[in-house]
Design an enzyme around this catalytic site. Sequence first.
Site, PDB file in Angstrom:
ATOM      1  N   ARG A 186       4.594 -28.168  -7.052  1.00 34.39           N
ATOM      2  CA  ARG A 186       5.210 -28.644  -5.812  1.00 34.39           C
ATOM      3  C   ARG A 186       6.743 -28.710  -5.918  1.00 34.39           C
ATOM      4  O   ARG A 186       7.435 -28.245  -5.022  1.00 34.39           O
ATOM      5  CB  ARG A 186       4.613 -29.994  -5.404  1.00 34.39           C
ATOM      6  CG  ARG A 186       3.207 -29.855  -4.814  1.00 34.39           C
ATOM      7  CD  ARG A 186       2.575 -31.195  -4.556  1.00 34.39           C
ATOM      8  NE  ARG A 186       2.435 -31.949  -5.808  1.00 34.39           N
ATOM      9  CZ  ARG A 186       2.137 -33.243  -5.863  1.00 34.39           C
ATOM     10  NH1 ARG A 186       1.978 -33.919  -4.739  1.00 34.39           N
ATOM     11  NH2 ARG A 186       2.018 -33.835  -7.021  1.00 34.39           N
ATOM     12  N   ASN A 197      -0.357 -31.791  -1.983  1.00 34.09           N
ATOM     13  CA  ASN A 197      -1.566 -31.558  -2.785  1.00 34.09           C
ATOM     14  C   ASN A 197      -2.794 -31.903  -1.954  1.00 34.09           C
ATOM     15  O   ASN A 197      -2.804 -32.909  -1.255  1.00 34.09           O
ATOM     16  CB  ASN A 197      -1.575 -32.481  -4.015  1.00 34.09           C
ATOM     17  CG  ASN A 197      -0.965 -31.792  -5.220  1.00 34.09           C
ATOM     18  OD1 ASN A 197      -0.659 -30.605  -5.179  1.00 34.09           O
ATOM     19  ND2 ASN A 197      -0.791 -32.555  -6.285  1.00 34.09           N
TER      20      ASN A 197
END
Lengths: 789, 348
Positions: free
Chosen positions: A22, A40
Amino acid sequence: MSLEKKNWSILVAGVVQSVGFRPFIKRLADKLGLKGYVQNLGDAGVKIMLFMATKEDVDNFVKRINEEKPDLAVILDIEIKSEESSIDKNYENRFLIIPSEKKKGMGDKTGFSALPPDISICNECIEDMKRPGRRFEYVFTSCTNCGPRYSAIIELPYDRPNTSFKNFPLCDDCLEEYINPDDRRFHAQTTCCSVCGPKYQMFLWKNNKWIKRPLNWRFVADSLKKGKIWAVMGISGTHFFLDALNQEIVSKFRNIRRKRSNKPFAVLMDSINTVKKYCFVSPEDEKLLSSVRRPIVILPVKNRELWDPVIPSLKSLGVMLPYTGIHHVLFWNEAPKALIATSANIPGIPMPIHPNGVFKVAENIAYGVLVHDRPIIQRVDDSLIRSFGKNHVIIRRSRGYVPQPLFHKEFTDTPNMLSVGAEENNTVSVFKNGWFIPSQHLGHIKNIEGLEFEKTTIQHLEKLFDIKPEVIIRDLHPTFQSSILAKEIAEQEKNIEYSVVHHVAHVASLGLDLGIKKEETILAWAVDGYGFGADGNAWGGELIFLRDDHWERRSSLIPINYLGGDLNAIYPGRMLSLYLLEMGLDPNEFLGGREEELFRHGTLELNYLKKAFYEGKRDILTTSLGRLLDSISALLGICTIRSYRGEPAMALEGVALRYEKEIDTDIFIIAGEDGTLKLDNKSILREVLEMFLQREPVDFIAKWTHIAIARSMGELMLRTERSRKQQIDYFGITGGVAYNKIISLELSRFLKEQDVKLSFHNNIPPGDAGISVGQLFFIGRVINNENTK
Amino acid sequence: MKIQNENKEIVELSHGGGGKRMDQLIGFISKKIGIRNSSEDLVGPEETDDSAVIKIRNTSNTLVLTTDSHTIDPVFFKGGNIGDLAVAGTINDLIVMGAKPLYLTLGMIIEEGFTFSDLGRIAETIGNLCKKTGVRIVAGDTKVMPRGMLSSIVLNTSGVGVLIREEPIKDSNAKPGDIIIVTGTIGDHGTSLLSLREGLQFDTELESDVTPLWPALEKIVRDPRIHSMKDMTRGGFASATNEIAVKSGVCLEINEEKIPMRPEAKAICEILGLEIMEISCEGRAIIIADPSAEQDIIQELRKHPETKDARIIGKVISEPKKKVLIKTEIGGKRILDKPFGEPIPRVC
Ligand SMILES: [Zn+2]
Ligand SMILES: [Zn+2]
């Protein structure tokens, strides 16, 4: 070219959580001036939203994701969808990492998002530990690129509250790093420092109790130098540390720890230079030793005498490099450069992962212990890999590897499965949507402690990967603890229960490792000590043909009476006597005077064995190659009582490796009673016996044995293929004997001369640790065929 | 391959070995007959305990019933003969339910050619044991079969006793915290036969442990602090302990080094590759009792020659349920399963 601006949702599946994915996306989006967010999605992977972007922007973005993704990320699938062109005010001018959402099976094709293994500390974190400040010599230092993962996670998604760091709230300084997109610790779930993170405590064993003392790394290192033993709780288990080159203390430690056992110890070395000083290291070995997975690599030693107490009778030493902060700190404080680092377990019981267990196991053994307060969620042993020079064979696939899955695209519609493996050096495996996930090393599960470890590992894997198995698979062996467990689970959970013949599972594991397709064929030697055969006999030297879910036993060794079963594994002299009897020889003539050495009950036992044999008692027969090697090891006096698994054969190979010259041998093949060609184990033993009686050097005979076996195996493979006029796509070797370097390499060389390539395992251990995943692969094929019928 | 029910088409020898396969055989027959417990059963046939305990309406006594058939090769062995087996086996099955044994029936099937002198020796043995235990043979039946139709002689005894305590002693009544006692060395009967058969001679010769445990266990059986009791026969220690663990839903934790065994018996197993805990006994029992009874039981057992080697070998714990664990000297608790049939190798 479309300049139309739309909103886009991008779903990424694969190993994309907790590998710094990320933050990487955030940095990339910022660089490209894209707006939106990344999130996520638990087991559904990672979702990226881009607002008001062109098709071209998106394509370029996805291309750069694929090219620049973090090392440990594995991208399996990227699904792009365009959406309505409204804009969310929140993301008008920015790209954010937003909180995880725990969703299951969302839209993503594979329905699977894997978690990375535990990763060794990175160089930048090591530098942090050298600098004065909150991380000076702070051994829990980690970042998005390194640190514990599988052993520290409780459930997905991989966020701090779901890890064993949940009880360590970040201090202001750590929080600042955690929310700063430009920081290496941006969203690093295991980050911490000496202010806010877990801590080690030091205890010394005084007057029969553990006394707490202030933590002092220099003190620990100094006492190691003085020959003291320490028990040290690490990131996923506990080690005993002691100076590996202090022969006196190593011998003493061996006596306390493992009564009468010659089991080799692994050694932790401070640097690759030290490894090179003591071992032969190929460039491939060096790469493996220094990789982020940091396995133990078994390497040939330069000076055997120097290492004898560490590796009795063997010629190779298991070595690893520091993989966690505490290892570095000890070496910086001048601990001995080579430390024995062996699992601090009571034999037969998994190693402790709670401080209380560490105290207990270290009592009366260790001078001191180092324990910490960061809970270990899953016990993960060090991985173990044997070097064949250029190639490597994985013996224990654990820390640094697990839970990385294997994928096969022909299984994406197969139902969820669980397999429970065999019994010794066991693993379990789970399966979902084409992904095969072997567990870490579980060890021997005949004891309740091992069985409990197997059960909790099954629960952990099922929870992490959100798997509810419809099918459970076990070994054909009716009384393995794993088989009994499978029956219990099947009854409770209403699973369909399957069993697989041990050696077929071995070959299937090789099939998965090679990614063989449904229509492809494999012919492989499954060679080990023992497995419950399809006919109930003790198999262990089987040439098996496998295509799809169809298998045939094409050849084997000549069956030998296995009177007394397991006794023959523990006392190789007994197996040798049965061999001699099968060859029509009187054991007394050759072993006379050695009865007390070879048998637990000396002459009485040998006399019984002879009588029973002559009376025709033949309950179980063995075709095990391992037992043939054991017998020769006993005959040559190399190993007469097995003190650890595989010892007689390993010691025989250790002696054979001392003989460095080339050897030429005949090929030993004979037509068996059933008409098929067999590997003529009896004639091999007869030749060995003759050489032994003529007093040929023992290292020569040992080497000869290996070469003769390997060539006979190779010739049998070729003749089997020729006689059936059937195309074989893969020739392979699997089973515990595949760890044998001389046999594996000679078989490969022999086949290469005939332009045939021998395939080895790559990612799955050839030994029983690979059984569980082989069970999945074979039954997966069976089920796929049932479903298409 | 998919697991099929283990309905092999023929009965195999291992179906009679006292292990898991025997459970399957008994289950098969019981199902076909349609065997069911009745309301007057304190311990009914469905519970497959050592004997049935039946409270007949309008009587003060509670009946305890059992039956047993016996074959053995050789018929005469060190320490006894088939007559000892027939009487001891049935009496012991009654005792461990909490009964005083009273009557036996005796069925004999004799092969043509069996000598009168051997038959006489067996009958005398039976007579002597009846005298010793105060049990009477009250009915009988005799058949002679042509040569080759069976091996020498088969005996069947049924036993009747009365309950001499409030509640029968059931396999299913072991409780966490209880102590586990074994009344003597294990595996003597089976290993003494094996030593004879396999010609394994030791300095001290092994004898079968066959003996009726009455009156040795009389006082103990009356003690309400006894929770479970089982005589070890086929399948030996492993079978008996597993039955209790499974039926009581508890764990039996046993210290290996506390279990009394003769070194010769152990040696025979180590030579033949057998597990001594699976070897049959014919005069030994497992007693599970409240810990407060420890001293009384041990003192009482030490008084009788049949039970003088009794020892406390472990304790009952709650978890893991239905398991027998053997604590070994080197550490680790080995799981002891009910025997399967023939021993199967497992070491790789
Ligand atoms: Zn790092
Ligand atoms: Zn901090």
